[in-house]
Enzyme design. Structure first.
Site, PDB file in Angstrom:
ATOM      1  N   PHE A 157       2.072   3.357   1.928  1.00  0.00           N
ATOM      2  CA  PHE A 157       3.073   3.699   2.924  1.00  0.00           C
ATOM      3  C   PHE A 157       4.153   2.629   3.074  1.00  0.00           C
ATOM      4  O   PHE A 157       4.921   2.655   4.029  1.00  0.00           O
ATOM      5  CB  PHE A 157       2.388   3.938   4.269  1.00  0.00           C
ATOM      6  CG  PHE A 157       1.332   4.998   4.207  1.00  0.00           C
ATOM      7  CD1 PHE A 157       1.684   6.341   4.118  1.00  0.00           C
ATOM      8  CD2 PHE A 157      -0.012   4.667   4.189  1.00  0.00           C
ATOM      9  CE1 PHE A 157       0.719   7.333   4.040  1.00  0.00           C
ATOM     10  CE2 PHE A 157      -0.986   5.653   4.117  1.00  0.00           C
ATOM     11  CZ  PHE A 157      -0.623   6.985   4.042  1.00  0.00           C
ATOM     12  N   LYS A 158       4.241   1.699   2.131  1.00  0.00           N
ATOM     13  CA  LYS A 158       5.160   0.583   2.254  1.00  0.00           C
ATOM     14  C   LYS A 158       6.356   0.720   1.304  1.00  0.00           C
ATOM     15  O   LYS A 158       6.411   1.604   0.463  1.00  0.00           O
ATOM     16  CB  LYS A 158       4.417  -0.731   1.991  1.00  0.00           C
ATOM     17  CG  LYS A 158       3.213  -0.961   2.910  1.00  0.00           C
ATOM     18  CD  LYS A 158       3.596  -0.942   4.388  1.00  0.00           C
ATOM     19  CE  LYS A 158       2.492  -1.472   5.290  1.00  0.00           C
ATOM     20  NZ  LYS A 158       1.256  -0.694   5.272  1.00  0.00           N
ATOM     21  N   ASN A 159       7.305  -0.208   1.452  1.00  0.00           N
ATOM     22  CA  ASN A 159       8.527  -0.161   0.645  1.00  0.00           C
ATOM     23  C   ASN A 159       8.274  -0.449  -0.826  1.00  0.00           C
ATOM     24  O   ASN A 159       9.068  -0.061  -1.683  1.00  0.00           O
ATOM     25  CB  ASN A 159       9.554  -1.151   1.194  1.00  0.00           C
ATOM     26  CG  ASN A 159      10.043  -0.785   2.585  1.00  0.00           C
ATOM     27  OD1 ASN A 159       9.844   0.333   3.045  1.00  0.00           O
ATOM     28  ND2 ASN A 159      10.665  -1.721   3.262  1.00  0.00           N
TER      29      ASN A 159
ATOM     30  N   ASN B 140       0.829  -1.205   0.000  1.00  0.00           N
ATOM     31  CA  ASN B 140       0.000   0.000   0.000  1.00  0.00           C
ATOM     32  C   ASN B 140       0.864   1.256   0.000  1.00  0.00           C
ATOM     33  O   ASN B 140       2.093   1.197  -0.028  1.00  0.00           O
ATOM     34  CB  ASN B 140      -1.039  -0.045   1.122  1.00  0.00           C
ATOM     35  CG  ASN B 140      -0.565   0.549   2.438  1.00  0.00           C
ATOM     36  OD1 ASN B 140       0.608   0.868   2.625  1.00  0.00           O
ATOM     37  ND2 ASN B 140      -1.475   0.690   3.362  1.00  0.00           N
TER      38      ASN B 140
END
Length: 392
Positions: free
Chosen positions: A178-180, A176
């Site tokens: 906000f992920k790497n 999503n």
């Protein structure tokens, strides 16, 4: 957080022009199949299955592993609520385990929380902080427990040379915003267990029985839900996967530079890692809760006190603490052999750590010199009167 740009936009064009947007609309497997193949090669895993989000991957892994009513699953007290909600979706109940100063599951408390009803451990690699997987896997083997890694918040990170998610029986990843790996929303389940993978593929796609690709599976058919991903997600994932390691390298470099600067402070202490040589997440700890509050207030950008991130602190998971589900007849707590206690003395160690700890962004999308400058400003001393102030 990974950036999305022109390359992702260009990767979407061929998919849109083909009109083959659904998971199984392309006989070749399309972008999703290419991503899953490359993901397995990069992460050292045998099977990967892209899904609509990381929560779906967690639920599918638990269901595919045969965990259900009457079972207990150990989850950390500091994580996104989905980690604790996923066992409930399969009919099991979550048992909360303390974190230690690495912000990940405390192996000592895992041992204390194991009962005859415990079936699995879900270690969470939280905020790019990797778990002590040596200790966790040793405990799991000793007690014959499954390990389902929640690698949603540490996609691509390594622990002693192996990627997160490659230690346990299965793993869940999130893609999503906000992920790497960032495609807005998405996830994946990965495993080396062919049977678990087959069951997960059936569970995540209620129509799998009719798609003609399960003939080789000896497992009996099972019903499930619809957690499928689409080819638009696959197109973006192929671009993002290529960006992953360069971004992690930037995070590693910033961690080294910033921690070297912050280590000169006599007020804060850089938090420990289970594998500091591969660290890509930065947190600092204080002696008191008030010191942590003041530090967060002084450095609003890129700094926050962990206890103030309410979504990730178990004391704010009201539906779980109150044991409420959509229908009382489908409440897994009623199927448990005993009452699981979430009372006032639950995970007090975790609350103490979270109240005295601040996370600092590594700013991988900003110049290294800027992040070094910000770290220098954070090096503080306590003047007369007890207030924190910038060092000169």
């Amino acid at each position: 957080m990974a950036r999305v740009g022109v390359r992702e936009w260009l990767a979407l064009a061929p998919v849109m022009l083909s009109g083959k947007l659904a998971r199984y609309s392309d006989d070749t497997g399309g972008p999703l199949k290419r991503f899953e193949t490359d993901f397995c090669e990069k992460f050292g895993l045998s099977h990967a299955l892209t899904m609509c989000n990381g929560t779906a991957a967690l639920i599918s892994a638990i269901a595919a592993a045969g965990i259900g009513p009457g079972d207990e699953v150990l989850v950390p007290a500091y994580t996104w609520i989905a980690t604790a909600a996923a066992p409930l979706a399969a009919g099991a109940v979550p048992v909360l385990v303390d974190i230690d100063q690495t912000l990940t599951m405390d192996p000592a408390d895992i041992v204390r929380k194991i009962t005859p009803r415990t079936k699995a451990i879900i270690p969470v690699h939280m905020a790019n902080m990797v778990c002590d997987m040596d200790a966790i896997m040793r405990i799991a083997r000793e007690h014959n427990l499954l390990v389902i890694e929640d690698a949603c918040q540490a996609v691509g990170l390594t622990y002693k040379g192996k990627r997160t998610g490659s230690f346990g029986d299965a793993a869940a990843y999130s893609f999503n915003q906000f992920k790497n790996i960032n495609i807005g929303e998405g996830g994946a389940l990965a495993t080396n267990d062919a049977t678990l993978f087959a069951r997960a593929r059936m569970y995540h796609d209620i129509g799998a029985l009719f798609r003609g690709h399960l003939e080789f599976i000896k497992e009996p058919p099972i019903l499930g839900v619809n957690f499928k991903a689409n080819q638009i997600q696959g197109a973006m994932l192929n671009v993002q996967l290529k960006k992953l390691d360069p971004m992690i390298a930037k995070m590693r470099r910033r961690y080294d530079v910033m921690t070297d600067i912050l280590s000169h402070s006599d007020v804060l202490r850089v938090g420990p890692h289970n594998d500091v040589g591969n660290a890509a997440g930065l947190h600092v700890m204080f002696d008191t809760e008030d010191d942590a509050k003041r530090f967060a207030a002084e450095h609003k950008r890129g700094v926050y006190r962990l206890y103030d991130s309410s979504r990730h602190v178990f004391t704010n998971w009201q539906p779980i603490l109150q044991k409420r589900t959509a229908h009382p007849g489908m409440n897994p707590y009623k199927w448990a052999d005993k009452s699981v206690d979430y009372g006032g003395d639950t995970c007090t160690q975790s609350l103490d750590i979270l109240k005295r700890t601040c996370r600092i962004s590594l700013g991988e999308n900003y110049p290294l010199m800027l992040m070094a400058h910000l770290a220098k400003r954070m090096v503080q001393q306590r003047p007369a009167g007890g207030q924190l102030a910038y060092a000169t």
